[in-house]
Every structure is written in structure tokens, then in C-alpha cells.
Motif scaffolding. Structure first.
Motif, short mmCIF file in Angstrom:
data_model
loop_
_atom_site.label_atom_id
_atom_site.label_comp_id
_atom_site.label_asym_id
_atom_site.label_seq_id
_atom_site.Cartn_x
_atom_site.Cartn_y
_atom_site.Cartn_z
N TRP A 117 -7.94 -5.79 5.15
CA TRP A 117 -8.85 -5.20 6.13
C TRP A 117 -9.06 -3.71 5.88
O TRP A 117 -10.13 -3.18 6.21
CB TRP A 117 -8.29 -5.41 7.53
CG TRP A 117 -7.76 -6.79 7.70
CD1 TRP A 117 -6.46 -7.19 7.71
CD2 TRP A 117 -8.54 -8.00 7.83
NE1 TRP A 117 -6.36 -8.54 7.85
CE2 TRP A 117 -7.63 -9.08 7.93
CE3 TRP A 117 -9.91 -8.27 7.88
CZ2 TRP A 117 -8.04 -10.40 8.08
CZ3 TRP A 117 -10.31 -9.58 8.03
CH2 TRP A 117 -9.39 -10.62 8.13
N LEU A 118 -8.05 -3.03 5.36
CA LEU A 118 -8.18 -1.61 5.02
C LEU A 118 -8.49 -1.49 3.53
O LEU A 118 -8.31 -2.43 2.77
CB LEU A 118 -6.90 -0.85 5.37
CG LEU A 118 -6.38 -1.00 6.80
CD1 LEU A 118 -5.06 -0.26 6.95
CD2 LEU A 118 -7.39 -0.50 7.81
N SER A 119 -8.90 -0.32 3.11
CA SER A 119 -9.13 -0.10 1.69
C SER A 119 -7.79 -0.10 0.95
O SER A 119 -6.73 0.20 1.54
CB SER A 119 -9.85 1.23 1.46
OG SER A 119 -8.99 2.32 1.73
N ASN A 120 -7.82 -0.44 -0.33
CA ASN A 120 -6.58 -0.46 -1.12
C ASN A 120 -5.91 0.90 -1.15
O ASN A 120 -4.68 1.01 -1.09
CB ASN A 120 -6.90 -0.91 -2.56
CG ASN A 120 -7.47 -2.31 -2.61
OD1 ASN A 120 -7.53 -3.01 -1.61
ND2 ASN A 120 -7.89 -2.74 -3.80
N THR A 121 -6.71 1.95 -1.24
CA THR A 121 -6.16 3.30 -1.29
C THR A 121 -5.48 3.67 0.02
O THR A 121 -4.36 4.20 0.03
CB THR A 121 -7.27 4.32 -1.60
OG1 THR A 121 -7.93 3.93 -2.81
CG2 THR A 121 -6.71 5.72 -1.76
N SER A 122 -6.14 3.39 1.15
CA SER A 122 -5.55 3.71 2.45
C SER A 122 -4.27 2.92 2.68
O SER A 122 -3.28 3.46 3.20
CB SER A 122 -6.56 3.41 3.56
OG SER A 122 -7.71 4.19 3.43
N THR A 123 -4.26 1.67 2.29
CA THR A 123 -3.07 0.83 2.47
C THR A 123 -1.90 1.37 1.66
O THR A 123 -0.78 1.49 2.17
CB THR A 123 -3.37 -0.62 2.04
OG1 THR A 123 -4.47 -1.12 2.81
CG2 THR A 123 -2.16 -1.50 2.25
N THR A 124 -2.15 1.72 0.42
CA THR A 124 -1.07 2.26 -0.43
C THR A 124 -0.57 3.59 0.11
O THR A 124 0.65 3.83 0.14
CB THR A 124 -1.58 2.44 -1.87
OG1 THR A 124 -2.13 1.21 -2.35
CG2 THR A 124 -0.45 2.86 -2.79
N ALA A 125 -1.48 4.45 0.53
CA ALA A 125 -1.09 5.75 1.07
C ALA A 125 -0.29 5.61 2.35
O ALA A 125 0.54 6.48 2.67
CB ALA A 125 -2.33 6.60 1.32
N MET A 126 -0.49 4.54 3.10
CA MET A 126 0.25 4.32 4.33
C MET A 126 1.61 3.67 4.09
O MET A 126 2.61 4.07 4.69
CB MET A 126 -0.60 3.44 5.26
CG MET A 126 0.04 3.15 6.62
SD MET A 126 1.21 1.79 6.64
CE MET A 126 0.16 0.44 6.17
N VAL A 127 1.68 2.71 3.19
CA VAL A 127 2.93 1.95 2.98
C VAL A 127 3.93 2.73 2.14
O VAL A 127 5.14 2.63 2.37
CB VAL A 127 2.61 0.58 2.33
CG1 VAL A 127 3.90 -0.18 2.03
CG2 VAL A 127 1.73 -0.25 3.25
N MET A 128 3.46 3.52 1.19
CA MET A 128 4.38 4.22 0.28
C MET A 128 5.35 5.16 0.99
O MET A 128 6.54 5.19 0.63
CB MET A 128 3.60 4.97 -0.80
CG MET A 128 3.35 4.19 -2.07
SD MET A 128 4.83 3.47 -2.82
CE MET A 128 5.76 4.93 -3.29
N PRO A 129 4.93 5.96 1.98
CA PRO A 129 5.92 6.79 2.68
C PRO A 129 7.01 5.98 3.37
O PRO A 129 8.18 6.40 3.41
CB PRO A 129 5.07 7.56 3.71
CG PRO A 129 3.71 7.59 3.12
CD PRO A 129 3.56 6.28 2.41
N ILE A 130 6.66 4.82 3.92
CA ILE A 130 7.68 3.96 4.53
C ILE A 130 8.64 3.45 3.46
O ILE A 130 9.87 3.47 3.64
CB ILE A 130 7.01 2.78 5.25
CG1 ILE A 130 6.05 3.28 6.32
CG2 ILE A 130 8.06 1.86 5.87
CD1 ILE A 130 5.22 2.19 6.98
N ALA A 131 8.10 3.01 2.34
CA ALA A 131 8.95 2.53 1.24
C ALA A 131 9.81 3.66 0.69
O ALA A 131 10.99 3.45 0.37
CB ALA A 131 8.08 1.94 0.13
N GLU A 132 9.24 4.85 0.61
CA GLU A 132 10.00 5.99 0.07
C GLU A 132 11.18 6.33 0.98
O GLU A 132 12.26 6.68 0.50
CB GLU A 132 9.08 7.20 -0.08
CG GLU A 132 9.74 8.42 -0.68
CD GLU A 132 10.14 8.23 -2.13
OE1 GLU A 132 10.94 9.05 -2.63
OE2 GLU A 132 9.66 7.27 -2.77
#
Length: 632
Positions: free
Chosen positions: A137-152
Motif C-alpha cells: 500500500w505504501l511506496s517501496n522507498t517509504s516502507t524501507t525507510a520506516m522499517v529499517m530504523p525499527i530493525a536497526e
């Protein structure tokens, strides 16, 4: 050398100027509509592939060159830059802005990771699942930018816990060595006690006492070069600031306590960018390349009425699920090994201290969000409602809700998208009550200036503007303009005639060659630019070879998203690479496997369940009509 450096610094400017001049003889020597259209197409394609100028700016080239060369009128070109797909994208961005503003995406991601657990294999799978879902539902870029800080945050907890475990093991070993020391240790402790008593008289601080005690240890280990003596044989005055355990110095020299921790960081980081790509395949709005394909296909073949949200979802969902599982297995084997029982066990008895602390960290992040708020609830309802209306508009096997209207063909997926997006600008973000409890029930994403406004809407224009990719809108419009020019000038017919020697090849071979070609090109060029250039060529080729155009266009559209081998392949790759856990060689190795998996799965899909879904076994009548229109 200085001159070469100046040329290299100005290479993009030189390319922008020299390419049009070098190709100018084409329309001058052959003054025809086909030659003029080819000139505009080549210049625009070079600008897109080289990225000498921004993609959106390069997409404006047809807007002024087509009228100058007499290919299309200025009004006709302008009409190509804003289509039904643009309205669909606007509505989706409105919903995405509400999701991000009220942190619904973070709640969903953390909840899915909590369900998966902290075992390395299950942790990676959990992050991949939530990334795939959000990327639908979100763009691939927005999704990655959102999930990566949580993973980090999870990875940093894992690293710090691993370092603490190493220190504890080192202390245990040192305690064992002291117990085996016997009388020699007692004598050494006596010397230390004397030093402590002497130093207490001088300063009396506990920290300095420990420092001096450690200095005695360092003084006795000169054979290991831990401390260097001055020429007079005494310890230097500044040595008191050095005392650190050998384990601590080892920990500081490396970012990762163990190689296994480094492998987990690589695996989790890369899994997020690949999952974002996989999730973008599922829906027609998941990525810009899907939108470009849908709009160009519907414009070229208006009688088809085949591609909509439902048919695309039914075809692509099994592809993404299979790719998700195979990609997870590939990354697990590459970075974590093949012992799935150890890394994927859900038993609490098998959990390590690292995994327990990681679970606690994820739980803490989730608890910070508090209970679900009213804006999150409204956003979730809109999300479900938009999906259901898309599915039930024209499901195919039963009449959709559009059959309730007399006039057919007026309502599309964009109608639903824009309607619900418009309502988000009207619905207040506070509960419709006047109690203090209702006023306090606000999400964490609300702004300070909205706290005093009881009728503040779910999203503002500023929220929408922050996420709206206007460059993609113009880029898509430039692709439509190029396709219209190729159709009117007759260039598409000419290209089709040049491809007639491929008649002897079976359809699956043609499709496989197209998939491999676009997969290779998209590693170095942007995905939207690649699909915009190849769609008219592949459409004409399919018509010439009497292959159902969907047989080549759908696999090529999906394979364009598989530019995952290099950091420059797509923005999600660049985001993950910026965190520093992976090297280019890691991305190439892992990305090659994912690319191969994607091409194979897409080919199997188009040759199996794609055939009955899109009637690919026959050359459709709507393709014949489109071919006749091109030849006029």
C-alpha cells in the motif's frame, strides 16, 4: 590530468548538450514523422538511463520536442501528462499520509515482529512479512525507510547483548585463572593491598584506587606490549588513563562482537529491501512501474478491460508469497546457514539471552505507542474499505457494485481512491465528543498546532505534499507522451516490422528474453524509466509475432522491479546500504539469487495460472484492433 578532471566533472552537462546535437542528423536527413519521433525517443531514453538530469525534467522533453518537430500538438502532448492513474496515485498517497502520520504502520510492523519472535530465522521472516504487507500500500522507498530504523534498534540491542556476553565470559575465565594461581596470587594480592593503602593516603578515591591497581597489572605485562616504559624504567605519568580489559579493547576494535552477529545484521538488512520489492508487486498501486504498465496498457488497448486491481492481485499474490518464502530460504542459507531448527525454533527453552533482550526491546517500542487511538482506528477502517471497494468493483466471476449504475465504464479504481482520500481531509482527527477524555485520545503523530483545533482533519495538505511523488507523476506522463508519439507517427509499426524474424521463436522464449533484458537494464537505470522505454517496444513486438501482449508485458513489468544487485538499483537498496551492515559484494551475491528466483517464479506463473486468468493461449481481438489503430 587537470583538463580530464574538468571534463569528468562536467560530463553530465556535456551529455545533455552533445547527445541532441549528435542525433540531430536523423530527423534532418530523414524528414519524416517516424524519424522525428525516434529522435525524441532516443534523446529522452538516454537522459533517463544516464540520469544526466533529474528524471522528472527529462520526462518534459517530449512536451516541447514533439510540437517543434510536428509529431503532436502541444495540447495533445499536455493531455498525456495527467491521466486516470494519476488520480489513483493521489488517493493512495492520501491514505499513506494518514497511515504514517498516526503511526499505524509502526504498530503493524512491531506487532508482526512480536508474533514472529526473536530467533534469527523467525525474526528475519517476521520483518519480511510486515515489510511485504506495508509495501503493498505504501511506496517501496517509504516502507524501507520506516522499517529499517525499527530493525536497526533490534540489531543494536543484539550487538550490545553479544558484547556483554563476551565480557562476562572473559571475566569468568579470568576468575578461574585467579583461583588456580595459589600462593603466587596471594603474594600478588598482598602487593596490590600495599599499593592500595599507599594510594589511599595520597588521594582516597575509589576510582583512582582501581586505576592504580590495574596499573600494577599492566606493569607486570610489559612482555605483551600492553604498556610501554619510559627510558628511565618507570611508568609514564599519563598511563593512569589507559587501564582497560583486553576484552574491552577487542570489543572497540570491531563493530560486531561475533561473526554470527554480523551475518544476522546483513541478513536482516537485505531481507527488508527485498521484501519491499516483493510487496510492491502485489497491488497495481504498490509501485510506480505497475501504474505505468496499467495506464499504458489501457490507453493502447481500450477494449481489453482485463487489467484491474482484482485481476492483478489474483495473479501476483501467489508470485509474491512464493518469492517471499524462497528469498527467505536463500538469505538464511547464505548468511545464517542451513540449520533451520536452531534459528527458527519457537520453543522458549532454546532462547538465548540476546533473543530475550531483543524481544523485550520490541515489546518496549510497542508499549510506547500506547493503546490504539481514534485516528488509527479511522485510518484502518479507510484502509479496509478502500481494499474491499477495489476488489468488488468488477471481480469478474460475479457482478460488481458498478453494475448498480446505469452508465457503465465511468467508475474506476481511481474513483474510489480519490473519494476516500478526499474524505480524509474532512473527517476530524478527534472523537466526536466534548469530554476531556475524548480530547486526550490522540495519536502520537499529531502536531502541536492541531492540539488546539478540535476539528483538525485526519490529514492536512502539508501531510499529503510531504509524500506525494510529483517527479513520478511527471515521469509517468512523459512515458504516456512518448507512447502517444510512437503510435501517431507510425514508429511502433516500423519497430514491429524489424522484429518479424523472431516469428520462429516460441512465445515463452520471447518472454524469457524480454525478462532477462529488462532485469539487466534496470540494475543500472531507474525502474520507471526502464519500463517506460520497453513497454511500447514489447507491445509492438507482441502484435507483430501474434502473441497476446499480456504474455510479455506482465512478466517484463514485474522483472523491472528486480534491480536488487547494486545500491544504485533502486532507492530501498540505497537506504539499506547506508546503514553500513552490507558491502557491495554482499548485495551482488544475495541480489543475484533473488533476481534469479524472481525471473523463474514469474515465468512459471505466466505459463500456468496466468494462462486461464488472462486467456493467454489465443491472440485477442482487442490486440488486433490496437494493431490496426497503430497502422492508421
Amino acid at each position: 590530468m587537470g583538463l580530464l578532471k574538468k571534463f569528468w566533472a562536467a560530463r553530465k552537462l556535456l551529455l545533455v548538450v552533445l547527445i541532441p546535437l549528435a542525433l540531430l542528423p536523423l530527423p534532418l536527413i530523414h524528414p519524416s514523422s517516424e524519424a522525428s519521433c525516434a529522435y525524441v525517443l532516443i534523446v529522452t531514453a538516454v537522459y533517463w538511463v544516464s540520469e544526466a538530469i533529474p528524471l522528472g525534467a527529462a520526462a518534459l522533453v517530449p512536451a516541447f520536442l514533439y510540437p517543434l518537430f510536428g509529431v503532436l500538438k502541444s495540447s495533445e502532448v499536455a493531455a498525456e501528462y495527467f491521466k486516470d492513474t494519476t488520480l489513483l496515485l493521489i488517493g493512495v498517497i492520501c491514505l499513506a499520509a494518514s497511515i504514517e502520520k498516526w503511526n499505524l504502520h509502526k504498530r503493524l510492523a512491531l506487532r508482526m515482529v512480536m508474533i514472529a519472535g526473536a530467533k534469527p530465522g523467525m525474526l528475519v521472516l517476521g520483518f519480511m512479512c510486515c515489510t511485504v504487507f506495508l509495501s503493498m500500500w505504501l511506496s517501496n522507498t517509504s516502507t524501507t525507510a520506516m522499517v529499517m530504523p525499527i530493525a536497526e534498534a533490534v540489531l543494536q540491542q543484539l550487538i550490545s547483548t553479544g558484547a556483554a556476553d563476551i565480557d562476562e565470559e572473559a571475566e569468568a575465565i579470568s576468575e578461574g585463572d585467579e583461583e588456580q594461581g595459589g600462593l603466587a596470587d596471594k603474594e600478588e594480592n598482598l602487593d596490590k593491598t600495599q599499593l592500595e593503602l599507599l594510594f589511599r593516603k595520597e588521594s582516597g578515591t575509589k576510582s583512582d584506587l582501581i586505576t592504580l591497581t590495574n596499573l600494577e597489572d599492566l606493569n607486570r605485562s610489559t612482555q605483551k606490549d600492553t604498556v610501554k616504559r619510559q627510558s628511565n624504567g618507570y611508568l609514564p605519568q599519563t598511563a593512569v588513563s589507559i587501564p582497560e580489559l583486553p576484552t574491552s579493547s577487542r570489543k572497540q576494535s570491531s563493530r560486531y562482537p561475533t561473526k554470527r552477529d554480523h551475518m544476522i545484521c546483513k541478513c536482516l538488512s537485505l531481507s527488508i529491501t527485498y521484501a519491499a520489492t516483493i510487496g510492491g508487486l502485489i497491488t497495481i498501486t504498490g509501485t510506480s512501474t505497475n501504474l505505468i504498465f496499467a495506464e499504458q496498457f489501457n490507453i493502447r488497448y481500450p477494449e481489453a478491460q482485463v487489467i484491474n486491481f482484482g485481476t492483478w492481485f489474483i495473479f501476483s499474490l501467489p508470485i509474491s508469497l512464493i518469492m517471499l518464502f524462497l528469498t527467505w530460504v536463500w538469505l538464511h542459507c547464505l548468511f545464517l546457514g542451513c540449520n533451520f531448527r536452531e534459528t527458527c525454533s519457537l520453543s522458549k527453552k532454546r532462547k538465548t539471552k540476546q533473543e530475550d533482550l531483543s524481544e523485550k526491546r520490541i515489546q518496549e517500542e510497542y508499549e510506547k505507542l500506547g493503546p490504539i487511538s481514534y485516528p488509527e482506528l479511522v485510518t484502518g477502517v479507510f484502509f479496509v474499505l478502500m481494499t474491499l471497494l477495489w476488489f468488488t468493483r468488477e471481480p469478474g466471476f460475479v457482478p460488481g457494485w458498478t453494475s448498480l449504475f446505469e452508465k457503465k465504464g465511468y467508475r474506476t479504481d481511481a474513483t474510489i481512491s480519490v473519494l476516500l482520500g478526499f474524505l480524509l481531509f474532512l473527517i476530524p482527527s478527534r472523537k466526536p465528543c466534548f469530554s476531556q477524555a475524548g480530547d486526550r485520545d490522540q495519536g502520537s503523530g499529531s502536531e502541536d498546532e492541531e492540539d488546539s483545533d478540535t476539528l483538525a482533519p485526519m490529514i492536512t495538505w502539508k501531510d499529503f505534499q510531504k509524500l506525494m511523488p510529483w517527479e513520478i507523476v511527471i515521469l509517468v506522463g512523459g512515458g504516456y507522451a512518448l507512447a502517444a508519439g510512437c503510435k501517431v507517427s507510425g514508429l511502433s509499426v516500423w519497430m514491429g516490422r524489424q522484429l518479424e524474424p523472431m516469428n520462429s521463436l516460441p512465445p515463452w522464449t520471447v518472454t524469457l528474453l524480454a525478462c532477462l533484458l529488462v532485469s539487466a537494464v534496470t540494475e543500472f537505470a531507474s525502474n520507471p524509466a526502464t519500463i517506460t522505454v520497453f513497454l511500447p517496444i514489447l507491445s509492438t513486438m507482441s502484435e507483430t509475432l501474434h502473441i497476446n501482449p499480456l504474455y510479455t508485458l506482465i512478466p517484463a513489468t514485474m522483472c523491472v522491479s528486480f534491480g536488487v544487485m547494486l545500491p544504485v538499483g533502486n532507492p530501498p537498496n540505497a537506504i539499506v546500504f547506508s546503514y553500513g551492515h552490507c558491502q557491495v559484494s554482499d548485495m551482488v551475491k544475495a541480489g543475484f539469487g533473488v533476481n534469479l528466483i524472481g525471473v523463474v517464479v514469474v515465468m512459471v506463473a505466466i505459463m500456468t495460472w496466468g494462462v486461464p486468468l488472462f486467456q493467454l493461449s489465443e491472440f485477442p481481438a482487442w490486440a488486433v484492433i490496437g494493431n490496426m489503430t497503430d497502422s492508421l
